[in-house]
Design a protein around this motif. Structure first.
Motif, mmCIF file in Angstrom:
data_model
loop_
_atom_site.group_PDB
_atom_site.id
_atom_site.type_symbol
_atom_site.label_atom_id
_atom_site.label_comp_id
_atom_site.label_asym_id
_atom_site.label_seq_id
_atom_site.Cartn_x
_atom_site.Cartn_y
_atom_site.Cartn_z
ATOM 1 N N THR A 34 0.801 -1.266 -0.016
ATOM 2 C CA THR A 34 -0.186 0.013 -0.094
ATOM 3 C C THR A 34 0.822 1.719 -0.016
ATOM 4 O OG1 THR A 34 -0.334 -0.170 1.999
ATOM 5 C CG2 THR A 34 -1.679 -1.411 1.110
ATOM 6 N N TRP A 35 1.878 1.516 -1.770
ATOM 7 C CA TRP A 35 2.433 3.139 -0.938
ATOM 8 C C TRP A 35 1.560 3.908 -2.816
ATOM 9 C CZ3 TRP A 35 5.874 5.550 2.077
ATOM 10 C CH2 TRP A 35 6.042 6.255 1.465
ATOM 11 N N HIS A 80 17.072 -6.417 -3.600
ATOM 12 C CA HIS A 80 16.715 -5.521 -2.773
ATOM 13 C C HIS A 80 16.325 -6.281 -1.555
ATOM 14 C CE1 HIS A 80 16.679 -0.972 -4.231
ATOM 15 N NE2 HIS A 80 16.711 -1.750 -4.671
ATOM 16 N N THR A 81 16.640 -5.785 -0.372
ATOM 17 C CA THR A 81 16.103 -7.002 0.860
ATOM 18 C C THR A 81 14.585 -6.645 0.979
ATOM 19 O OG1 THR A 81 17.816 -5.391 2.633
ATOM 20 C CG2 THR A 81 18.541 -7.357 1.598
ATOM 21 N N GLY A 82 14.293 -6.073 0.972
ATOM 22 C CA GLY A 82 12.888 -5.104 1.259
ATOM 23 C C GLY A 82 12.461 -4.913 0.349
ATOM 24 N N PRO A 83 10.735 -4.871 0.244
ATOM 25 C CA PRO A 83 9.346 -4.635 -0.941
ATOM 26 C C PRO A 83 10.402 -3.035 -1.561
ATOM 27 C CG PRO A 83 8.417 -4.980 1.193
ATOM 28 C CD PRO A 83 10.156 -4.238 1.041
ATOM 29 N N VAL A 84 10.337 -3.686 -3.139
ATOM 30 C CA VAL A 84 10.820 -1.895 -4.111
ATOM 31 C C VAL A 84 9.094 -1.291 -4.014
ATOM 32 C CG1 VAL A 84 10.939 -1.255 -6.448
ATOM 33 C CG2 VAL A 84 12.244 -3.806 -5.484
ATOM 34 N N LEU A 85 8.798 0.547 -3.214
ATOM 35 C CA LEU A 85 8.017 0.991 -3.493
ATOM 36 C C LEU A 85 8.088 1.986 -4.850
ATOM 37 C CD1 LEU A 85 8.862 2.175 0.407
ATOM 38 C CD2 LEU A 85 7.341 0.754 -0.772
ATOM 39 N N LEU A 260 -10.068 26.051 -8.888
ATOM 40 C CA LEU A 260 -10.247 25.003 -8.011
ATOM 41 C C LEU A 260 -10.676 24.652 -8.190
ATOM 42 C CD1 LEU A 260 -8.559 23.696 -5.738
ATOM 43 C CD2 LEU A 260 -10.133 25.482 -4.339
ATOM 44 N N GLN A 261 -10.735 23.210 -8.753
ATOM 45 C CA GLN A 261 -12.559 22.287 -8.855
ATOM 46 C C GLN A 261 -12.405 20.994 -8.016
ATOM 47 O OE1 GLN A 261 -12.862 20.431 -12.817
ATOM 48 N NE2 GLN A 261 -11.735 22.840 -13.750
ATOM 49 N N GLU A 262 -13.749 21.048 -8.036
ATOM 50 C CA GLU A 262 -13.950 19.326 -6.601
ATOM 51 C C GLU A 262 -14.325 18.606 -8.160
ATOM 52 O OE1 GLU A 262 -16.194 20.885 -3.454
ATOM 53 O OE2 GLU A 262 -14.774 21.543 -2.868
ATOM 54 N N LEU A 263 -13.660 17.545 -7.642
ATOM 55 C CA LEU A 263 -14.578 16.371 -8.449
ATOM 56 C C LEU A 263 -15.044 14.999 -8.232
ATOM 57 C CD1 LEU A 263 -10.110 15.554 -9.390
ATOM 58 C CD2 LEU A 263 -12.193 17.342 -11.017
ATOM 59 N N ASP A 264 -14.698 14.514 -7.098
ATOM 60 C CA ASP A 264 -16.034 14.030 -6.394
ATOM 61 C C ASP A 264 -15.399 13.627 -5.584
ATOM 62 O OD1 ASP A 264 -13.523 12.120 -6.238
ATOM 63 O OD2 ASP A 264 -13.665 10.987 -8.600
ATOM 64 N N THR A 265 -15.861 12.329 -4.284
ATOM 65 C CA THR A 265 -15.881 12.131 -3.073
ATOM 66 C C THR A 265 -14.993 10.868 -2.502
ATOM 67 O OG1 THR A 265 -17.575 10.822 -3.006
ATOM 68 C CG2 THR A 265 -17.872 12.635 -2.074
ATOM 69 N N GLY A 266 -14.477 10.483 -4.255
ATOM 70 C CA GLY A 266 -13.203 9.197 -3.920
ATOM 71 C C GLY A 266 -12.187 9.114 -2.772
ATOM 72 N N SER A 267 -11.523 8.226 -2.850
ATOM 73 C CA SER A 267 -10.634 8.076 -1.133
ATOM 74 C C SER A 267 -9.417 7.849 -2.225
ATOM 75 C CB SER A 267 -10.641 6.769 -0.153
ATOM 76 O OG SER A 267 -10.808 5.657 -1.162
ATOM 77 N N GLY A 268 -9.360 7.167 -3.137
ATOM 78 C CA GLY A 268 -7.581 7.224 -3.786
ATOM 79 C C GLY A 268 -7.220 8.686 -4.039
ATOM 80 N N VAL A 269 -6.065 8.111 -4.420
ATOM 81 C CA VAL A 269 -4.683 9.404 -4.580
ATOM 82 C C VAL A 269 -5.150 9.797 -5.643
ATOM 83 C CG1 VAL A 269 -2.169 10.206 -4.355
ATOM 84 C CG2 VAL A 269 -3.242 9.173 -2.296
ATOM 85 N N LEU A 270 -5.057 10.760 -6.322
ATOM 86 C CA LEU A 270 -4.428 11.093 -7.936
ATOM 87 C C LEU A 270 -2.984 11.618 -8.473
ATOM 88 C CD1 LEU A 270 -8.066 13.915 -8.273
ATOM 89 C CD2 LEU A 270 -7.901 10.874 -9.171
ATOM 90 N N LEU A 271 -3.066 10.302 -9.368
ATOM 91 C CA LEU A 271 -1.252 10.766 -9.968
ATOM 92 C C LEU A 271 -1.858 11.406 -10.884
ATOM 93 C CD1 LEU A 271 -0.554 6.321 -9.491
ATOM 94 C CD2 LEU A 271 -0.325 8.906 -7.608
ATOM 95 N N PRO A 272 -0.951 12.703 -10.931
ATOM 96 C CA PRO A 272 -0.889 13.454 -12.536
ATOM 97 C C PRO A 272 -0.157 13.012 -13.577
ATOM 98 C CG PRO A 272 -0.248 14.920 -10.518
ATOM 99 C CD PRO A 272 -0.442 13.586 -10.085
#
Length: 459
Positions: A34-35, A80-85, A260-272
């Motif tokens: 979850t990154w 890598h010895t840990g998860p790749v992010l 400034l525009q409001e889009l919706d009530t989604g919870s996911g981060v928007l990647l531009p």
């Protein structure tokens, strides 16, 4: 009145379509981490995806042509010895990719032309300097071998990859977790967003704050920001009521957003994803099944909603093909690589045109793979504008010789440490092989001795 509503734009009818099933990359276990990074990076040669791996972190790099079902035993990059992010291909050499991991390190890898034939565990360079996991990587757009990394230690480091050393460490600017970090078009400034709700424009070589804006978005969820080609800044974030927003800012006047525009009530981060050639911004929400796109213009209201591409399955990550990797004869203006739970699906964005001729208005000269300055020059203060190329005949590795020279020089300098030691990589490899052969011979002799002894005892 109705005339004002309909705005003329050649991108009003951008058409998004997923490719046929046999052109997808299937049966890949995409990472469950979850990154909020893209988890995918693409260029005209390869597509790379972060995958699930037992006992460490791994990512898979596939030649673009290797579509269909991918064998479970297909080799991965797994040093890598840990998860790749986060992973990102170098814009100046399609065979070089950087990875940041939970193990606090950044690694640079060289992928052979046909893809991997065995697991890759030894990086060309290992960059160590962060004290917590590294979740953001971004190559310099015009300077060769300059990489920016940001970690959960709230530190931004600029690396000279060719020398394998950190040159600038920005460790006193961000009091909290860094959400995003990117360069402007010529790499003379860095833009960051932080958990303290402040957006900052930094001088990368001095590590000082040039401009800052508090509370770009009122909400406490992550904010993303990108530089546009004219110097303006586009941000995505959340309102106090957790509504998703997109905003446009003028760095000359941070008091109020231009839009400034409001889009919706989604919870996911928007990647531009911003395309400087067309002025179109694509917003992809992680965990959602749609891609919204907007056109940014010079006149109010600046940010114009165009349309939305929707599908059934949600996206776990997204990669965007550089312009030089698109099929211009099909009027393709963007190609995304959407990660599902078990596959990677290319999504093609086209502007339908009747003519088969090259559409000059869709394809102005675009950023090519040639760097305009070397790392040492850039760190000493020299800026370079992007070197543009024409896509008129489609981009066919016209810089092949230069590209080979680039990665040769990268390998030559990486094996030498910051102390400029001579390049002995070939000698070292042959010595390693000799040692390996000797070990094998000794093991064989030992086994033979044991067999002889047991035979003698039995007699």
């Amino acid at each position: 009145m109705s005339r004002k509503v309909v705005r003329s734009s050649k991108f009003r009818h951008v058409f998004g379509q997923a490719v046929k099933y046999d052109q997808c990359y299937d049966d890949i276990r995409i990472s469950q981490m979850t990154w909020d990074s893209n988890f995918c990076s693409v260029n005209p040669k390869f597509v790379a995806m972060i995958v699930d791996a037992s006992g460490g972190g791994a990512f898979m790099v596939l030649p673009l042509s290797k579509t269909g079902r991918i064998d479970m035993s297909y080799p991965t990059v797994c040093g890598h010895t840990g998860p790749v992010l986060d992973i990102e291909f170098c814009p100046h050499n399609d065979n070089i990719i950087a990875s940041g991991s939970e193990d606090c390190s950044v690694m640079i890898w060289e992928i052979p032309d046909g893809g991997l034939t065995s697991p890759l565990t030894d990086p060309v360079v290992k960059l160590e300097g962060h004290s917590k996991r590294v979740g953001i990587l971004c190559w310099h757009p015009t300077a060769h071998n300059v990489l920016m990394s940001a970690g959960c230690d709230n530190v931004v480091i600029l690396w000279n990859v060719a020398r394998g050393e950190s040159v600038v460490k920005i460790d006193s600017v961000h009091p909290d977790l860094i959400y995003s970090a990117c360069w402007n078009q010529d790499g003379s400034q860095i833009l960051t967003t932080c958990k303290d709700k402040t957006m900052r424009v930094l001088d990368p070589r001095k590590g000082t704050v040039l401009l800052e804006k508090e509370k770009t978005h009122e909400g406490s969820r992550p904010v993303r920001a990108v530089f546009l080609s004219d110097g303006k800044i586009l941000t995505t974030g959340f309102s106090r009521m957790s509504e998703r927003q997109v905003a446009l800012w003028d760095p000359n006047n941070f008091a109020e957003p231009l839009c400034l525009q409001e889009l919706d009530t989604g919870s996911g981060v928007l990647l531009p994803f911003y395309d400087p050639d067309t002025g179109v911004v694509y917003l992809c929400g992680k965990g959602e099944s749609s891609i919204r796109y907007f056109e940014v213009t010079d006149e109010a209201p600046y940010v114009h909603y165009l349309s939305m591409y929707s599908s059934k399955e949600s996206q776990k990550g997204m990669g965007c093909m550089p312009k030089r990797g698109l099929e211009v004869n099909k009027c393709e203006i963007t190609r995304f690589y959407k990660l599902h739970e078990r596959k990677c699906e290319p999504i093609v964005m086209t502007v339908p045109r009747k003519s088969d001729l090259f559409q000059e208005d869709l394809y102005p000269d675009t950023i090519g793979p040639e760097p305009s300055v070397e790392a040492d020059e850039w760190f000493q203060g020299k800026d370079g504008q992007p070197i543009l190329i024409s896509l008129k005949d489609g981009f066919t590795a016209t810089t092949k010789a230069k590209e080979f020279k680039v990665h040769k020089s990268l390998l030559k300098t990486t094996s030498a440490s910051a102390g400029n030691q001579p390049d002995n990589s070939g000698e070292v490899q042959s010595l390693r092989k000799e040692v390996k052969d000797l070990k094998a011979a000794i093991e064989e002799l030992t086994t033979r001795m044991k067999e002889l002894e047991s035979w003698r005892e039995s007699k």
